[in-house]
Design a protein around this motif. Structure first.
Motif, mmCIF file in Angstrom:
data_model
loop_
_atom_site.group_PDB
_atom_site.id
_atom_site.type_symbol
_atom_site.label_atom_id
_atom_site.label_comp_id
_atom_site.label_asym_id
_atom_site.label_seq_id
_atom_site.Cartn_x
_atom_site.Cartn_y
_atom_site.Cartn_z
ATOM 1 N N ALA A 173 -20.590 23.037 61.322
ATOM 2 C CA ALA A 173 -20.358 21.601 61.503
ATOM 3 C C ALA A 173 -18.981 21.440 62.140
ATOM 4 N N VAL A 174 -18.697 20.230 62.589
ATOM 5 C CA VAL A 174 -17.371 19.892 63.107
ATOM 6 C C VAL A 174 -16.930 18.613 62.426
ATOM 7 N N VAL A 175 -15.644 18.546 62.086
ATOM 8 C CA VAL A 175 -15.071 17.318 61.547
ATOM 9 C C VAL A 175 -13.955 16.837 62.469
ATOM 10 N N ALA A 176 -13.861 15.524 62.580
ATOM 11 C CA ALA A 176 -12.784 14.894 63.336
ATOM 12 C C ALA A 176 -11.717 14.467 62.345
ATOM 13 N N LEU A 177 -10.492 14.833 62.636
ATOM 14 C CA LEU A 177 -9.362 14.511 61.757
ATOM 15 C C LEU A 177 -8.341 13.657 62.489
ATOM 16 N N ASP A 178 -7.659 12.815 61.741
ATOM 17 C CA ASP A 178 -6.444 12.172 62.196
ATOM 18 C C ASP A 178 -5.336 12.951 61.484
ATOM 19 N N CYS A 179 -4.543 13.683 62.254
ATOM 20 C CA CYS A 179 -3.619 14.650 61.661
ATOM 21 C C CYS A 179 -2.169 14.339 62.029
ATOM 22 N N GLN B 41 0.688 24.403 63.816
ATOM 23 C CA GLN B 41 0.908 25.613 63.015
ATOM 24 C C GLN B 41 0.797 25.315 61.519
ATOM 25 N N ARG B 42 1.266 24.138 61.107
ATOM 26 C CA ARG B 42 1.186 23.773 59.687
ATOM 27 C C ARG B 42 -0.267 23.568 59.271
ATOM 28 N N LEU B 43 -1.048 22.889 60.122
ATOM 29 C CA LEU B 43 -2.458 22.709 59.797
ATOM 30 C C LEU B 43 -3.162 24.061 59.736
ATOM 31 N N LEU B 44 -2.861 24.949 60.657
ATOM 32 C CA LEU B 44 -3.468 26.288 60.639
ATOM 33 C C LEU B 44 -3.180 26.996 59.319
ATOM 34 N N THR B 45 -1.948 26.947 58.856
ATOM 35 C CA THR B 45 -1.577 27.582 57.588
ATOM 36 C C THR B 45 -2.391 27.004 56.432
ATOM 37 N N ARG C 279 -18.669 35.678 56.348
ATOM 38 C CA ARG C 279 -17.620 35.019 55.569
ATOM 39 C C ARG C 279 -18.169 33.799 54.845
ATOM 40 N N PRO C 280 -17.616 33.512 53.668
ATOM 41 C CA PRO C 280 -18.061 32.316 52.956
ATOM 42 C C PRO C 280 -17.621 31.033 53.674
ATOM 43 N N ILE C 281 -16.486 31.099 54.361
ATOM 44 C CA ILE C 281 -15.992 29.913 55.075
ATOM 45 C C ILE C 281 -15.116 30.349 56.245
ATOM 46 N N ASP C 282 -15.246 29.610 57.323
ATOM 47 C CA ASP C 282 -14.420 29.829 58.511
ATOM 48 C C ASP C 282 -14.016 28.450 59.017
ATOM 49 N N LEU C 283 -12.732 28.232 59.191
ATOM 50 C CA LEU C 283 -12.206 26.955 59.675
ATOM 51 C C LEU C 283 -11.402 27.218 60.937
ATOM 52 N N ASP C 284 -11.816 26.619 62.042
ATOM 53 C CA ASP C 284 -11.156 26.829 63.329
ATOM 54 C C ASP C 284 -10.742 25.508 63.944
ATOM 55 N N ILE C 285 -9.492 25.436 64.397
ATOM 56 C CA ILE C 285 -9.054 24.273 65.168
ATOM 57 C C ILE C 285 -9.655 24.438 66.561
ATOM 58 N N LEU C 286 -10.520 23.508 66.943
ATOM 59 C CA LEU C 286 -11.205 23.594 68.231
ATOM 60 C C LEU C 286 -10.419 22.886 69.335
ATOM 61 N N LEU C 287 -10.020 21.652 69.055
ATOM 62 C CA LEU C 287 -9.284 20.845 70.036
ATOM 63 C C LEU C 287 -8.217 20.032 69.321
ATOM 64 N N TRP C 288 -7.101 19.798 70.018
ATOM 65 C CA TRP C 288 -5.965 19.073 69.445
ATOM 66 C C TRP C 288 -5.504 17.991 70.418
ATOM 67 N N ALA D 56 1.181 33.338 69.341
ATOM 68 C CA ALA D 56 0.594 34.554 68.762
ATOM 69 C C ALA D 56 -0.440 34.252 67.680
ATOM 70 N N ASN D 57 -0.276 33.157 66.951
ATOM 71 C CA ASN D 57 -1.158 32.856 65.820
ATOM 72 C C ASN D 57 -2.236 31.818 66.100
ATOM 73 N N LEU D 58 -2.068 31.042 67.156
ATOM 74 C CA LEU D 58 -2.968 29.918 67.372
ATOM 75 C C LEU D 58 -3.184 29.663 68.859
ATOM 76 N N GLN D 59 -4.455 29.536 69.230
ATOM 77 C CA GLN D 59 -4.842 29.182 70.591
ATOM 78 C C GLN D 59 -5.733 27.938 70.519
ATOM 79 N N VAL D 60 -5.263 26.845 71.078
ATOM 80 C CA VAL D 60 -6.037 25.609 71.134
ATOM 81 C C VAL D 60 -5.960 25.097 72.568
ATOM 82 N N PRO D 61 -7.079 24.781 73.188
ATOM 83 C CA PRO D 61 -8.412 24.788 72.622
ATOM 84 C C PRO D 61 -8.851 26.200 72.230
ATOM 85 N N HIS D 62 -9.778 26.252 71.274
ATOM 86 C CA HIS D 62 -10.293 27.536 70.821
ATOM 87 C C HIS D 62 -10.778 28.314 72.041
#
Length: 175
Positions: A57-63, A68-72, A93-102, A110-116
């Motif tokens: 699924a995908v969720v839309a967030l207002d962040c 980097q903080r959201l990734l952590t 995996r029981p759960i996988d959470l990926d930032i797709l677009l920002w 090194a830790n985060l690539q957006v867009p995925h």
């Protein structure tokens, strides 16, 4: 300043839908983050080694947090829900959470690539994303997610009826 962020959720171990619901509840408890909308659920064949099918699924967030903080926080939610990073790429995996677009931004470190990096190749991420925001533009490829989806070869992805998940809800509120 807040941003529109799209997060992909996936699970292929145990109670797949239960894991997605638990992750959604955890997302709704993050300070400076509001869950705006949820896509439908999609059942998909796994990418990588032989393993059970995924529920996505995908969720839309207002962040209001930096990427980097959201990734952590997302990695902590994954850990709290039983994910162990075994080093097997694309493993079960029981759960996988990926930032797709920002919010039309490009994040590259090194830790985060957006867009995925694989977003444009993955029907299991694009189908639910298009359901939420078909005119959303990929900031690198400069086409809408709807256009990306229309150019993808068929993949084994199908929409499912949810039993616990708040399907295509315009607003998610905690009860």
């Amino acid at each position: 300043m807040s941003a529109n962020v799209y997060v992909g959720l996936g699970s292929n171990e145990g109670d797949r839908e239960g894991h997605l619901v638990a992750a959604l509840q955890a997302l709704s408890r993050i300070d400076a983050v509001a869950v705006l909308r949820c896509s439908s659920l999609f059942d998909s064949a796994p990418v990588g080694p032989s393993q059970p099918r995924y529920l996505n699924a995908v969720v839309a967030l207002d962040c209001g947090l930096p990427p980097q903080r959201l990734l952590t926080i997302l990695q902590r939610i994954e850990q709290d829900l039983g994910r162990q990073r075994s080093g097997v790429r694309w493993g079960p995996r029981p759960i996988d959470l990926d930032i797709l677009l920002w919010d039309g931004e490009v994040v590259a470190d090194a830790n985060l690539q957006v867009p995925h990096l694989e977003l444009h190749k993955r029907r299991f991420a694009l189908e639910p994303l298009v359901e939420l925001a078909p005119e959303l533009q990929h900031p690198v490829l400069r086409v809408t997610v709807k256009e990306l989806l229309s150019h993808l070869a068929p993949q084994d992805v199908r929409r499912l009826v949810a039993t616990q998940w708040p399907e295509a809800s315009p607003l998610v509120t905690e009860s």
